[in-house]
Scaffold this motif. Structure first.
Motif, PDB file in Angstrom:
ATOM      1  N   TRP A   2     114.997 118.482 -65.501  1.00  0.00           N
ATOM      2  CA  TRP A   2     116.361 118.995 -65.947  1.00  0.00           C
ATOM      3  C   TRP A   2     117.670 118.275 -65.202  1.00  0.00           C
ATOM      4  O   TRP A   2     117.167 118.045 -63.750  1.00  0.00           O
ATOM      5  N   GLU A 353     118.384 132.505 -81.238  1.00  0.00           N
ATOM      6  CA  GLU A 353     119.624 131.924 -81.009  1.00  0.00           C
ATOM      7  C   GLU A 353     120.346 131.883 -79.974  1.00  0.00           C
ATOM      8  O   GLU A 353     120.874 131.248 -79.143  1.00  0.00           O
ATOM      9  N   GLY A 356     119.775 129.987 -76.565  1.00  0.00           N
ATOM     10  CA  GLY A 356     120.746 128.770 -76.322  1.00  0.00           C
ATOM     11  C   GLY A 356     122.032 129.014 -75.925  1.00  0.00           C
ATOM     12  O   GLY A 356     122.625 127.981 -75.631  1.00  0.00           O
ATOM     13  N   GLU A 357     122.571 130.330 -75.952  1.00  0.00           N
ATOM     14  CA  GLU A 357     123.935 130.534 -75.201  1.00  0.00           C
ATOM     15  C   GLU A 357     123.592 130.642 -73.746  1.00  0.00           C
ATOM     16  O   GLU A 357     124.771 130.931 -73.209  1.00  0.00           O
ATOM     17  N   HIS A 377     112.584 125.574 -70.902  1.00  0.00           N
ATOM     18  CA  HIS A 377     113.425 124.471 -70.914  1.00  0.00           C
ATOM     19  C   HIS A 377     114.032 124.285 -72.432  1.00  0.00           C
ATOM     20  O   HIS A 377     115.228 123.992 -72.891  1.00  0.00           O
ATOM     21  N   LYS A 378     113.125 124.162 -73.334  1.00  0.00           N
ATOM     22  CA  LYS A 378     113.003 124.180 -74.816  1.00  0.00           C
ATOM     23  C   LYS A 378     113.967 125.399 -75.310  1.00  0.00           C
ATOM     24  O   LYS A 378     114.882 125.091 -76.139  1.00  0.00           O
ATOM     25  N   ALA A 379     113.810 126.472 -74.793  1.00  0.00           N
ATOM     26  CA  ALA A 379     114.386 127.723 -75.510  1.00  0.00           C
ATOM     27  C   ALA A 379     115.972 127.653 -75.097  1.00  0.00           C
ATOM     28  O   ALA A 379     116.966 127.977 -75.887  1.00  0.00           O
ATOM     29  N   GLY A 380     116.238 127.042 -73.661  1.00  0.00           N
ATOM     30  CA  GLY A 380     117.691 126.791 -73.468  1.00  0.00           C
ATOM     31  C   GLY A 380     118.270 125.462 -73.925  1.00  0.00           C
ATOM     32  O   GLY A 380     119.342 125.111 -73.439  1.00  0.00           O
ATOM     33  N   ARG A 381     117.574 124.850 -74.835  1.00  0.00           N
ATOM     34  CA  ARG A 381     118.034 123.616 -75.441  1.00  0.00           C
ATOM     35  C   ARG A 381     118.310 122.441 -74.576  1.00  0.00           C
ATOM     36  O   ARG A 381     119.008 121.568 -74.747  1.00  0.00           O
ATOM     37  N   GLY A 382     117.509 122.336 -73.615  1.00  0.00           N
ATOM     38  CA  GLY A 382     117.479 121.607 -72.583  1.00  0.00           C
ATOM     39  C   GLY A 382     118.805 121.416 -71.554  1.00  0.00           C
ATOM     40  O   GLY A 382     118.803 120.878 -70.811  1.00  0.00           O
ATOM     41  N   ARG A 383     119.655 122.373 -71.867  1.00  0.00           N
ATOM     42  CA  ARG A 383     120.921 122.601 -71.154  1.00  0.00           C
ATOM     43  C   ARG A 383     120.858 123.521 -69.905  1.00  0.00           C
ATOM     44  O   ARG A 383     121.495 123.348 -68.995  1.00  0.00           O
TER      45      ARG A 383
END
Length: 623
Positions: A2, A353, A356-357, A377-383
């Motif tokens: 990350w 969804e 992702g927030e 990591h994927k669940a958080g859209r990589g962010r």
């Protein structure tokens, strides 16, 4: 790995602090090991209200084992917030019901609890236990006890009667706040029956949060809330305000002592710098008030003027509950044990969804596996970073964590937590070379250090300070890589970590040994893909009793009834004729565990009865 984005490098709490100080992260961390940092943090970030300001930040006259912080300062941590319409507590029941309680509403109830306790005869320093599930009422009860000058003793809501009795007797609690029932997986769980069976003689009054039915024989919590009042006790920063029990490898559970100027401040610092919680944002940790992360959640959200969100019941009932909860309450930081993350991934509880927030995930309790790390990591859209976080009840938070201004390798910790100068030592007491496993140690002092174990200072010294002079040896096995990233690889002692919760073998053994057929027993941990570790028992029967499947079921049921299903569920029970012991009669659990796992038991020269090794092998079919 990350990697931080612009907002992390410019807008995060840690980034702004580094910019203000004009120094890199490593230099800032050195600053956190000083008293000056903690004075700056409590005044400039938290804005604590002191009845009398301290004369000295840190006193080490009794040695590093017994530091005194904010010396001469008068501080009651239960009296730190102003009235506000901002939500402090966000809650959801298993049936979908919800509640939102403002700072003003929680404060009103906390004042009432403190005033009632004072009228009921509470003296400063008296212990008050709380045996309640994660319901909104638990927050003002906790803050009210502390506000009144009492010492809050949280009990895990899944405890059975024996676990309750031991802790009530040890703490000599005068009052207990309890719920009559809790709700889990659509079932009503009778908590009051367990409490009544485990009540200690010291308890003078039970305040009941009656949810299922009215009970005239106990003080009603609703009535306590309605009495009003505004009492607050004058307390010093070093006065105890909480005892949290944690299990060790031998003997009874030990109560870590925490003070007004300790645990809450350390918890808030960790959340501020690791998890980047800002005023008004919502923090969630899937936990129970009986475990460290429960009070940690309350204190950090409360002192940082954020909101805490939690729910009652099972996180997988229904299976996507966690993710819907995150979306419903606009959670910004979600913390879970690696066990739960693995479980959700295994059952196909795919993030919605709302994930992702999130601005960050938290992982604690045990090491997280790479597959689960990447799943988050994927669940958080990589962010959203995965903030790996490890410390303990005795620490008041983390020894190790992650900072969002620095890349994070999968499953790693990218730095020590604020105030805890972490290192990994080999057996000779020297820093381990990169890639070499050793024991996690702390080379500094910090406000959140436990002030010893309740009425047992020698045990505290032996547990943490006896391995190397002036060094806190934590008991975790760890590795540092060539880039300075830390990794936890397990426990260095015999303590089990079941679903991220520490469980001392002696606690389970005490229950098994109470059975009339049992002469003695030994409990060790066995790796489990879901729970991280599960307890396995080796039992020696008294003369005249024979092994049987019926007896095995009896013992398993006894452990579950006494300690609770989540805590005392035995994976397997093996009957043996003897247990491996040293000459001073200490059971060699490391030998038993090694054999169970098919590993070399190592040096057996200290064994009094080497034939016991063959007994263990025979029982598990390894001969």
């Amino acid at each position: 790995m990350w990697k931080p984005e612009r907002e992390h490098l410019e807008e995060s709490n840690v980034a702004k602090t580094l910019a203000e100080r004009g120094e890199p992260l490593e230099k800032f961390l050195e600053y956190t090991y000083t008293g000056d940092f903690w004075s700056w943090f409590e005044s400039h970030v938290l804005g604590l209200r002191w009845a009398r300001r301290y004369e000295k930040v840190l006193d080490l006259s009794r040695g590093v084992q017994w530091p005194r912080w904010f010396v001469g300062g008068f501080l009651n941590i239960g009296d730190q917030v102003e009235e506000s319409a901002q939500p402090l507590v966000k809650w959801e029941g298993e049936d979908g019901s919800a509640a939102e309680w403002s700072y003003s509403y929680v404060l009103y109830k906390a004042r009432a609890v403190a005033s009632w306790l004072k009228r009921a005869g509470l003296r400063k320093g008296d212990r008050v236990a709380v045996y309640m599930p994660m319901v909104p009422e638990i927050v003002p009860v906790m803050l009210g006890i502390i506000r009144a000058g009492g010492i809050f003793v949280p009990l895990f809501s899944g405890f059975g009667r024996e676990a309750i009795r031991i802790r009530l007797e040890d703490s000599e609690a005068r009052f207990v706040f309890a719920s009559d029932v809790s709700y889990r997986r659509g079932r009503e769980v009778d908590m009051l029956a367990e409490l009544e069976a485990g009540l200690a003689k010291s308890v003078e009054a039970v305040v009941l949060h009656a949810r299922a039915r009215e009970r005239k024989d106990y003080v009603d919590l609703g009535e306590v809330f309605r009495t009003g009042g505004d009492y607050v006790e004058v307390t010093e920063a070093e006065d105890p305000m909480m005892l949290i029990y944690t299990s060790g490898t031998t003997g009874k559970p030990k109560a870590t002592v925490h003070v007004h100027g300790g645990f809450p401040i350390k918890a808030a610092a960790d959340v501020y710098f690791h998890f980047d919680l800002k005023r008004g944002e919502t923090l969630t940790w899937v936990t129970d008030m009986g475990w460290m992360m429960g009070p940690w959640l309350v204190f950090s959200a409360y002192l940082l003027r954020g909101s805490m969100a939690f729910f009652e019941g099972a996180p997988d009932y229904p299976k996507d509950r966690v993710w819907k909860f995150v979306e419903r309450f606009k959670v910004k930081v979600l913390g879970m044990a690696a066990t739960l993350t693995r479980h959700l991934r295994t059952i196909g509880a795919e993030p919605g969804e709302g994930a992702g927030e999130l601005k960050a995930f938290g992982n604690t309790g045990e090491p997280i596996d790479a597959e689960s790390w990447w799943w988050l990591h994927k669940a958080g859209r990589g962010r959203a970073p995965i903030i790996n976080y490890s410390g303990g009840t005795e620490i008041s938070g983390g020894i190790l964590g992650c900072y969002v201004v620095k890349p994070i390798k999968p499953t790693s910790f990218n730095g020590p937590s604020p105030g805890t100068k972490a290192a990994v030592f080999t057996e000779d007491g020297k820093p381990a070379p990169p890639g070499v496993e050793g024991e996690l140690v702390v080379l500094s002092v910090w406000p959140g250090m436990t002030r010893g174990f309740w009425r047992d200072p020698q045990r505290y010294l032996e547990t943490y300070w006896s391995k190397w002079p002036g060094v806190w040896a934590h008991g975790d096995a760890a590795v540092v890589d060539e880039d300075g990233y830390f990794y936890i690889v397990g426990r260095a002692d015999d303590t089990l970590k079941v679903a991220g919760k520490r469980l001392g073998p002696a606690e389970v053994e005490g229950v098994l040994n109470s059975h009339p057929a049992v002469a003695e027993s030994a409990v060790v941990g066995k790796p489990d893909p879901l729970k991280g570790e599960v307890p396995v028992a080796f039992v020696v029967l008294k003369q005249g009793f024979q092994p049987s499947e019926e007896l095995k079921r009896e013992l398993a049921a006894l452990a579950e009834k006494a300690l609770g299903k989540a805590y005392g569920a035995l994976e397997e029970i093996y009957f043996v004729k003897e247990l491996p012991k040293t000459r001073n009669a200490k059971i060699m659990r490391r030998v038993i565990r090694a054999i169970l796992l098919g590993k070399s038991p190592g040096d057996l020269s200290a064994l009094e009865n080497p034939t016991a090794v063959e007994e263990i092998k025979k029982a598990i079919g390894r001969q």
